[in-house]
Enzyme design. Structure first.
Site, PDB file in Angstrom:
ATOM      1  N   GLN A 185       0.642  -1.158   0.065  1.00 21.71           N
ATOM      2  CA  GLN A 185       0.006   0.007  -0.007  1.00 21.71           C
ATOM      3  C   GLN A 185       0.769   1.399  -0.134  1.00 21.71           C
ATOM      4  OE1 GLN A 185      -2.246  -0.722   3.739  1.00 21.71           O
ATOM      5  NE2 GLN A 185      -0.501  -1.274   4.908  1.00 21.71           N
ATOM      6  N   ASP A 229       0.404   0.648  13.966  1.00 19.43           N
ATOM      7  CA  ASP A 229       0.999   1.799  14.827  1.00 19.43           C
ATOM      8  C   ASP A 229       1.117   1.302  16.148  1.00 19.43           C
ATOM      9  OD1 ASP A 229      -1.877   2.394  16.404  1.00 19.43           O
ATOM     10  OD2 ASP A 229      -2.498   2.164  14.157  1.00 19.43           O
ATOM     11  N   GLU A 242       0.942  -8.232  11.779  1.00 20.77           N
ATOM     12  CA  GLU A 242       0.463  -7.254  10.972  1.00 20.77           C
ATOM     13  C   GLU A 242       1.577  -7.377   9.727  1.00 20.77           C
ATOM     14  OE1 GLU A 242       0.381  -4.093   8.416  1.00 20.77           O
ATOM     15  OE2 GLU A 242      -0.534  -3.778  10.538  1.00 20.77           O
ATOM     16  N   ASP A 297       1.195 -12.582   7.300  1.00 20.81           N
ATOM     17  CA  ASP A 297      -0.169 -12.582   7.005  1.00 20.81           C
ATOM     18  C   ASP A 297      -1.052 -13.098   8.143  1.00 20.81           C
ATOM     19  OD1 ASP A 297      -2.461 -13.066   5.674  1.00 20.81           O
ATOM     20  OD2 ASP A 297      -1.608 -14.058   3.873  1.00 20.81           O
ATOM     21  N   GLY A 298      -1.773 -12.068   8.310  1.00 20.34           N
ATOM     22  CA  GLY A 298      -2.951 -12.663   9.513  1.00 20.34           C
ATOM     23  C   GLY A 298      -3.831 -13.766   9.279  1.00 20.34           C
ATOM     24  N   ASP A 333      -7.743  -5.046  13.693  1.00 19.55           N
ATOM     25  CA  ASP A 333      -7.567  -3.543  13.102  1.00 19.55           C
ATOM     26  C   ASP A 333      -7.352  -3.488  11.719  1.00 19.55           C
ATOM     27  OD1 ASP A 333      -7.700  -0.898  13.190  1.00 19.55           O
ATOM     28  OD2 ASP A 333      -5.845  -0.806  14.466  1.00 19.55           O
ATOM     29  N   THR A 381      -7.836  -2.029   7.845  1.00 16.81           N
ATOM     30  CA  THR A 381      -8.265  -1.035   6.736  1.00 16.81           C
ATOM     31  C   THR A 381      -9.698  -1.642   6.274  1.00 16.81           C
ATOM     32  OG1 THR A 381      -7.362  -2.064   4.818  1.00 16.81           O
ATOM     33  CG2 THR A 381      -6.071  -0.386   5.798  1.00 16.81           C
ATOM     34  N   ASP A 382     -10.417  -0.658   5.321  1.00 19.45           N
ATOM     35  CA  ASP A 382     -11.452  -1.172   4.681  1.00 19.45           C
ATOM     36  C   ASP A 382     -11.481  -2.358   3.844  1.00 19.45           C
ATOM     37  OD1 ASP A 382     -13.551   0.497   6.028  1.00 19.45           O
ATOM     38  OD2 ASP A 382     -12.239   2.142   4.934  1.00 19.45           O
TER      39      ASP A 382
END
Length: 290
Positions: free
Chosen positions: A32, A87, A107, A139-140, A158, A160-161
């Protein structure tokens, strides 16, 4: 000297923009676009693919509600899996709970972690170095698929969309594995968007989770930089009805944990009250949800 502004691009017909004091980082990771900048109004801001993820000024709202609500809803959480949250703010809040023995954070984008450590150190604080924390760059989806049965009490997603890198975290297969690796009283929470603009996100996610969890609900938080009104946080439980929580019980647990009166948004009253959804939001939950 000309002013510099950064515009959020989440919607093509509505948005917000920030006056920039200084751009701190701009890079393209394998996953990203990442931008970190100092804003005039909100302190430092993290954007992924043009969408605001967190700001120093209002991060406490989202982080506290995403963390304290599930951890005080579960009767006795010991092991927590965090997916995303690069974060470090969720990790920090999870570790504020002394009863947590292990917090595993997965993450996918290591660049988000490194840039957050460098430019947003106040959000995670000392969480990165806590001995109860295990931080995995990976990779979750794969982690959840490989994890042992009943290995976690709470899963906090948590992400992103459900577009781009975050899309695979909203599938039937993902929720099926989450149910499998949760203990008998286990529960999962994840952001489900701002229903004023993203109502389908709440509905579709809730319908999928209802296939694998007997109790599915949502609660709300008012995050100023998530434009459009209330942000919904979808929650699903294997064990208990999420609608029957008691303010005094939550207060007693928060007092014991040393968290009471140390938060800026979450309180026992807000915790319980946040499940009382306005009709325009509640109508997007499946009718059988409990």
């Amino acid at each position: 000297m000309a002013e510099t502004w950064i515009e959020e691009t989440l919607y093509d017909n509505w948005g917000q923009h920030f006056r920039v004091v200084k751009e701190l980082a701009r890079t393209r990771s394998p996953f990203q676009d990442i931008v970190v900048f100092e804003s005039e109004s909100h302190g430092r801001v993290l954007m992924l693919d043009g969408v605001v993820q967190i700001t120093e000024k209002d991060e406490f709202v989202y982080q506290e509600m995403l963390t304290h609500v599930p951890l005080f809803t579960h009767p006795n959480p010991k092991k927590v899996l965090i997916i995303g949250a690069g974060d470090g703010g969720v990790l920090r809040r999870v570790l504020e709970h002394p009863g947590i023995e292990k917090a595993v954070m997965v993450e996918i984008d290591g660049a988000v972690i490194e840039l957050s450590k460098q430019h947003l150190p106040s959000i995670a604080g000392d969480a990165w170095n806590n001995p109860r924390a295990e931080v995995i760059v990976g990779d979750g989806i794969d982690y959840v698929a490989r994890a042992d049965n009943a290995s976690f009490d709470v899963i906090i997603v948590d992400s992103t969309d459900p577009i781009g890198v975050g899309e695979v975290l909203f599938t039937d297969s993902f929720y099926e594995h989450c149910a499998r690796i949760l203990t008998a009283e286990g529960l999962i929470v994840n952001q489900c968007g701002v229903p004023f603009m993203q109502a389908d996100e709440l509905h579709e996610t809730s319908v999928r989770r209802a296939k694998f969890f007997p109790h599915v609900s949502a609660y709300v938080a008012a995050v100023p930089t998530y434009v459009g009104g209330f942000m919904t946080l979808g929650i699903a439980s294997k064990g208990r009805n999420l609608q029957t929580q008691d303010v005094e019980q939550v207060r007693a647990r928060a007092q014991e944990a040393g968290i009471l009166e140390k938060t800026q948004y979450w309180t026992p009253e807000i915790h319980v009250g946040s499940f009382n959804l306005p009709p325009y939001i509640a109508k997007h939950l499946p009718k059988a949800a409990g």
